[in-house]
Design an enzyme around this catalytic site. Structure first.
Site, PDB file in Angstrom:
ATOM      1  CG  ASP A 144      -4.947 -13.500 -10.937  1.00 53.12           C
ATOM      2  OD1 ASP A 144      -4.406 -12.772 -11.785  1.00 53.12           O
ATOM      3  OD2 ASP A 144      -4.608 -14.678 -10.718  1.00 53.12           O
ATOM      4  N   GLY A 155       0.773  -1.246   0.000  1.00 54.21           N
ATOM      5  CA  GLY A 155       0.000   0.000   0.000  1.00 54.21           C
ATOM      6  C   GLY A 155       0.797   1.285   0.000  1.00 54.21           C
ATOM      7  CE  LYS A 215       7.911  -3.731 -10.024  1.00 51.89           C
ATOM      8  NZ  LYS A 215       8.158  -3.701  -8.560  1.00 51.89           N
ATOM      9  CD1 TRP A 235       4.575   2.726  -4.949  1.00 51.65           C
ATOM     10  CD2 TRP A 235       3.665   2.620  -6.986  1.00 51.65           C
ATOM     11  NE1 TRP A 235       5.589   2.501  -5.845  1.00 51.65           N
ATOM     12  CE2 TRP A 235       5.056   2.427  -7.097  1.00 51.65           C
ATOM     13  CE3 TRP A 235       2.886   2.583  -8.147  1.00 51.65           C
ATOM     14  CZ2 TRP A 235       5.693   2.202  -8.325  1.00 51.65           C
ATOM     15  CZ3 TRP A 235       3.508   2.363  -9.372  1.00 51.65           C
ATOM     16  CH2 TRP A 235       4.899   2.185  -9.454  1.00 51.65           C
TER      17      TRP A 235
HETATM   18  C1  LIG Z   1       6.247  -4.821  -5.767  1.00 51.66           C
HETATM   19  S1  LIG Z   1       4.697  -5.290  -5.122  1.00 51.66           S
HETATM   20  C2  LIG Z   1       3.779  -3.780  -5.213  1.00 51.66           C
HETATM   21  C3  LIG Z   1       4.135  -2.790  -4.126  1.00 51.66           C
HETATM   22  C4  LIG Z   1       3.152  -1.628  -4.094  1.00 51.66           C
HETATM   23  N1  LIG Z   1       3.264  -0.792  -5.286  1.00 51.66           N
HETATM   24  C5  LIG Z   1       3.353  -0.741  -2.888  1.00 51.66           C
HETATM   25  O1  LIG Z   1       3.683   0.423  -3.059  1.00 51.66           O
HETATM   26  O2  LIG Z   1       3.154  -1.200  -1.763  1.00 51.66           O
HETATM   27  C6  LIG Z   1       4.003  -6.215  -6.453  1.00 51.66           C
HETATM   28  C7  LIG Z   1       2.564  -6.662  -6.207  1.00 51.66           C
HETATM   29  O3  LIG Z   1       2.050  -7.235  -7.419  1.00 51.66           O
HETATM   30  C8  LIG Z   1       1.030  -8.135  -7.018  1.00 51.66           C
HETATM   31  N2  LIG Z   1       0.643  -9.044  -8.108  1.00 51.66           N
HETATM   32  C9  LIG Z   1       1.419  -9.991  -8.701  1.00 51.66           C
HETATM   33  N3  LIG Z   1       0.709 -10.681  -9.608  1.00 51.66           N
HETATM   34  C10 LIG Z   1      -0.549 -10.154  -9.604  1.00 51.66           C
HETATM   35  C11 LIG Z   1      -1.755 -10.459 -10.312  1.00 51.66           C
HETATM   36  N4  LIG Z   1      -1.802 -11.484 -11.187  1.00 51.66           N
HETATM   37  N5  LIG Z   1      -2.870  -9.732 -10.065  1.00 51.66           N
HETATM   38  C12 LIG Z   1      -2.833  -8.724  -9.138  1.00 51.66           C
HETATM   39  N6  LIG Z   1      -1.723  -8.392  -8.421  1.00 51.66           N
HETATM   40  C13 LIG Z   1      -0.594  -9.100  -8.643  1.00 51.66           C
HETATM   41  C14 LIG Z   1       1.681  -8.871  -5.848  1.00 51.66           C
HETATM   42  O4  LIG Z   1       0.717  -9.534  -5.040  1.00 51.66           O
HETATM   43  C15 LIG Z   1       2.440  -7.750  -5.131  1.00 51.66           C
HETATM   44  O5  LIG Z   1       1.720  -7.248  -4.026  1.00 51.66           O
END
Ligand SMILES: C[S@@+](CC[C@H](N)C(=O)[O-])C[C@H]1O[C@@H](n2cnc3c(N)ncnc32)[C@H](O)[C@@H]1O
Length: 165
Positions: free
Chosen positions: A47, A9, A108, A11
């Site tokens: 998802d 959370g 990203k 961002w």
């Molecule tokens: C680097 S973290 C994001 C950090 C976030 N931007 C923050 O500021 O806290 C990447 C996120 O992508 C999510 N993610 C990965 N695959 C996903 C999918 N298929 N659908 C939704 N979210 C996904 C992961 O659960 C993870 O929480």
């Protein structure tokens, strides 16, 4: 503003401040967000591959002015660049259902062989696109951000969106 991959959370906190209470922020992640946020922030557990893109618009059902994706695969190691590219390709696929024409975007991607194709595919959707590595991103990190301004999908890319009518 839509924040894809919003957990835990960080961002979302910045987005909530930038947008303010007169706007709407929706966060989407596989994981729940445990932090509490003001009323204009909504987070959905979903998802990106499975969810109906229209459901990702959140309670208002409206298109967003800005879409962010910080999604990353939950594994680190061999092949994670391909998993990252697959997530990015999915984001581009659902973007016409989520981002308003003229809107702005960043996502990203982990550097790898698919990056040129992602850049090309993003360029087909925006007036201007660049790849950007922020100073805050560590040198050893393979992450870069693709930034697009001026979303301009073709009519064929925009599917009929009943929630926006
Ligand atoms: C680097 S973290 C994001 C950090 C976030 N931007 C923050 O500021 O806290 C990447 C996120 O992508 C999510 N993610 C990965 N695959 C996903 C999918 N298929 N659908 C939704 N979210 C996904 C992961 O659960 C993870 O929480």
């Amino acid at each position: 503003m839509l924040d894809l991959g919003c957990a835990p959370g960080a961002w979302l906190q910045v987005a909530a401040e930038i947008v303010g209470p007169r706007g709407v922020v929706v966060g989407v992640d596989l994981q729940p967000v445990l932090h509490s946020f003001p009323d204009h922030v909504h987070h959905l557990v979903a998802d990106i591959y499975e969810a109906d893109p229209l459901a990702l618009r959140g309670p208002s059902g409206r298109l967003f002015d800005v879409v962010l994706s910080d999604m990353a695969p939950n594994t680190i190691g061999h092949g994670d660049d391909l998993l990252s590219a697959r997530l990015c390709a999915r984001v581009l696929e659902v973007l016409p259902d989520l981002l308003a024409p003229g809107g702005n975007f960043t996502m990203k991607v982990l550097e790898g062989g698919e990056q040129p194709r992602l850049l090309r595919d993003t360029r087909a959707l925006f007036a201007t696109v660049k790849a950007y590595k922020p100073p805050a991103s560590r040198d050893v990190s393979r992450e870069i951000y693709i930034v697009g301004h001026g979303f301009a999908p073709t009519p064929a890319q925009v599917r009929s969106a009943p929630l926006d009518s």
